[in-house]
Design an enzyme around this catalytic site. Structure first.
Site, PDB file in Angstrom:
ATOM      1  N   MET A  30       0.842  -1.202   0.000  1.00 34.34           N
ATOM      2  CA  MET A  30       0.000   0.000   0.000  1.00 34.34           C
ATOM      3  C   MET A  30       0.877   1.252   0.000  1.00 34.34           C
ATOM      4  O   MET A  30       0.420   2.347   0.331  1.00 34.34           O
ATOM      5  CB  MET A  30      -0.944  -0.007   1.205  1.00 34.34           C
ATOM      6  CG  MET A  30      -1.914  -1.189   1.155  1.00 34.34           C
ATOM      7  SD  MET A  30      -3.427  -0.927   2.060  1.00 34.34           S
ATOM      8  CE  MET A  30      -2.774  -0.726   3.706  1.00 34.34           C
ATOM      9  N   GLY A  31       2.158   1.088  -0.316  1.00 35.08           N
ATOM     10  CA  GLY A  31       3.044   2.251  -0.437  1.00 35.08           C
ATOM     11  C   GLY A  31       3.535   2.757   0.908  1.00 35.08           C
ATOM     12  O   GLY A  31       3.496   2.032   1.900  1.00 35.08           O
ATOM     13  N   HIS A  37       9.412  -3.341   3.306  1.00 34.16           N
ATOM     14  CA  HIS A  37       8.954  -3.613   1.933  1.00 34.16           C
ATOM     15  C   HIS A  37      10.151  -3.961   1.038  1.00 34.16           C
ATOM     16  O   HIS A  37      10.085  -4.862   0.195  1.00 34.16           O
ATOM     17  CB  HIS A  37       8.257  -2.382   1.342  1.00 34.16           C
ATOM     18  CG  HIS A  37       7.000  -1.975   2.058  1.00 34.16           C
ATOM     19  ND1 HIS A  37       6.889  -0.785   2.753  1.00 34.16           N
ATOM     20  CD2 HIS A  37       5.798  -2.582   2.172  1.00 34.16           C
ATOM     21  CE1 HIS A  37       5.674  -0.687   3.255  1.00 34.16           C
ATOM     22  NE2 HIS A  37       4.987  -1.757   2.927  1.00 34.16           N
ATOM     23  N   VAL A 176      11.058  -6.950   9.362  1.00 35.52           N
ATOM     24  CA  VAL A 176      12.211  -6.059   9.532  1.00 35.52           C
ATOM     25  C   VAL A 176      11.867  -5.059  10.646  1.00 35.52           C
ATOM     26  O   VAL A 176      10.776  -4.489  10.662  1.00 35.52           O
ATOM     27  CB  VAL A 176      12.538  -5.315   8.215  1.00 35.52           C
ATOM     28  CG1 VAL A 176      13.688  -4.350   8.410  1.00 35.52           C
ATOM     29  CG2 VAL A 176      12.858  -6.312   7.119  1.00 35.52           C
ATOM     30  N   ARG A 187       2.474   2.924   9.076  1.00 32.70           N
ATOM     31  CA  ARG A 187       1.726   3.705  10.076  1.00 32.70           C
ATOM     32  C   ARG A 187       2.647   4.342  11.120  1.00 32.70           C
ATOM     33  O   ARG A 187       2.228   5.273  11.810  1.00 32.70           O
ATOM     34  CB  ARG A 187       0.676   2.828  10.767  1.00 32.70           C
ATOM     35  CG  ARG A 187      -0.499   2.482   9.866  1.00 32.70           C
ATOM     36  CD  ARG A 187      -1.601   1.772  10.647  1.00 32.70           C
ATOM     37  NE  ARG A 187      -2.790   1.554   9.835  1.00 32.70           N
ATOM     38  CZ  ARG A 187      -2.975   0.519   9.023  1.00 32.70           C
ATOM     39  NH1 ARG A 187      -2.038  -0.414   8.925  1.00 32.70           N
ATOM     40  NH2 ARG A 187      -4.080   0.388   8.324  1.00 32.70           N
TER      41      ARG A 187
HETATM   42  P1  AMP Z   1       1.521  -2.885   3.474  1.00 37.21           P
HETATM   43  O1  AMP Z   1       2.082  -1.859   2.537  1.00 37.21           O
HETATM   44  O2  AMP Z   1       1.532  -2.472   4.895  1.00 37.21           O
HETATM   45  O3  AMP Z   1       0.199  -3.425   2.989  1.00 37.21           O
HETATM   46  O4  AMP Z   1       2.534  -4.107   3.408  1.00 37.21           O
HETATM   47  C1  AMP Z   1       2.890  -4.694   2.188  1.00 37.21           C
HETATM   48  C2  AMP Z   1       3.676  -5.935   2.471  1.00 37.21           C
HETATM   49  O5  AMP Z   1       4.856  -5.589   3.194  1.00 37.21           O
HETATM   50  C3  AMP Z   1       2.903  -6.945   3.340  1.00 37.21           C
HETATM   51  O6  AMP Z   1       3.163  -8.252   2.870  1.00 37.21           O
HETATM   52  C4  AMP Z   1       3.488  -6.722   4.694  1.00 37.21           C
HETATM   53  O7  AMP Z   1       3.397  -7.860   5.536  1.00 37.21           O
HETATM   54  C5  AMP Z   1       4.927  -6.403   4.346  1.00 37.21           C
HETATM   55  N1  AMP Z   1       5.582  -5.674   5.448  1.00 37.21           N
HETATM   56  C6  AMP Z   1       5.111  -4.592   6.106  1.00 37.21           C
HETATM   57  N2  AMP Z   1       5.947  -4.244   7.099  1.00 37.21           N
HETATM   58  C7  AMP Z   1       6.971  -5.137   7.067  1.00 37.21           C
HETATM   59  C8  AMP Z   1       8.161  -5.322   7.857  1.00 37.21           C
HETATM   60  N3  AMP Z   1       8.444  -4.512   8.886  1.00 37.21           N
HETATM   61  N4  AMP Z   1       8.976  -6.340   7.536  1.00 37.21           N
HETATM   62  C9  AMP Z   1       8.686  -7.169   6.502  1.00 37.21           C
HETATM   63  N5  AMP Z   1       7.599  -7.048   5.722  1.00 37.21           N
HETATM   64  C10 AMP Z   1       6.736  -6.045   6.004  1.00 37.21           C
END
Ligand code: AMP
Length: 280
Positions: A30-31, A37, A176, A187
């Site tokens: 979601m950017g 990411h 991470v 967030r």
């Molecule tokens: P989001 O943009 O929050 O929807 O996350 C996109 C992808 O990145 C999802 O598969 C999340 O689980 C992954 N993600 C988000 N935060 C982390 C993190 N701290 N470490 C590894 N992967 C992450």
């Protein structure tokens, strides 16, 4: 990096690459990208000649309008980070491109969506399944990469892939964290300096709870310890702490009941809701 905003041209481009025998690795996001990411992009790059990232803040998975409106959007910076990370393709559609109307599609994941995130965010996983199935149809990836941080989402997407027979292999990549242990999250950008410090309580308490369980304490007593810890820390509110079987998300009464138990937590720091988890 090639950037696509529309489905048609992206599809045509990817069909040609697949025809040439290139496997496609896919990282949906979601950017508001951060090193979490980028870790997914790095794993995809190490396993596929072509990596596609998508950025789409999907309205149908937000059960709270204000959370959707306040979700950080940093596209220019994201593009820059993806270029530097060596991502090959970015798909960043606008809303009408992905959702032409209010969807008739409804997913029901049974008990998987009535616990934890599903319990506290009604409709969330229906929205996730809608958008991920659309993205999988559009990108047709060979491999897709997700973060361990959203473990329940991973279990639900695995179920989706199994039920709909998507020809994709899913990979879960370790969370991470910042130096102080806080799981990286888009967030986190919404936290004030003081809230950022308070948020450390989430990974610190999870780590302590994990150590207690490993030391033989009962799940009931450890959950009570977590609840008491949060109650004595103003400014941060626990929503749930659960110890579940990581395969089927069923709550455990004792850690011996599952091969791989996982501790999952959600908490509000001010009005920012954060989640985290740790395998035992
Ligand atoms: P989001 O943009 O929050 O929807 O996350 C996109 C992808 O990145 C999802 O598969 C999340 O689980 C992954 N993600 C988000 N935060 C982390 C993190 N701290 N470490 C590894 N992967 C992450």
């Amino acid at each position: 990096m090639q950037i696509f905003r529309e489905i048609g041209p992206l599809r045509a481009f990817l069909i040609e690459k697949k025809g040439a025998g290139q496997s496609i690795g896919f990282v949906p996001t979601m950017g508001a990208l951060h090193p979490g990411h980028l870790a997914l992009i790095a794993v995809s790059r190490s396993q596929n000649p072509l990596t596609v990232c998508s950025i789409f803040v999907n309205p149908t998975q937000f059960n709270n309008v204000s959370d959707f409106e306040k979700y950080p959007r940093t596209l220019e910076k994201d593009v820059d980070m993806l270029e530097k990370a060596g991502c090959d393709v970015l798909f960043c559609p606008d809303e009408p491109e992905m959702h032409t109307r209010s969807s008739y599609l409804n997913f029901n994941f049974g008990h998987l969506e009535t616990v934890m995130e599903g319990k506290f965010r009604p409709g969330h996983f229906n929205g996730v399944a809608q958008v991920v199935s659309k993205l999988f149809h559009i990108v047709n990836p060979d491999h897709a990469y997700f973060g361990q941080k959203d473990w329940q989402q991973f279990v639900i997407i695995s179920t989706l892939v199994d039920e709909l027979k998507f020809n994709v292999t899913l990979h879960s990549v370790e969370t991470v964290r910042e130096n102080d242990g806080l799981a990286m999250s888009s967030r986190n950008l919404r936290l004030s300096e003081k809230q950022r410090r308070q948020a450390i309580l989430i990974p610190a308490t999870l780590a302590e709870a994990k150590a207690k369980l490993k030391g033989g304490d009962s799940i009931l007593s450890v959950k009570k310890f977590v609840e008491d810890t949060f109650e004595s820390n103003p400014g941060i509110t626990l929503e749930y702490i659960e110890v579940v079987n990581s395969k089927n998300l069923l709550p455990l009464y004792s850690v011996e009941e599952a091969d791989r138990p996982i501790l999952c937590m959600a908490a509000f720091v001010g009005e920012v809701r954060l989640i985290d988890n740790m395998f035992l």
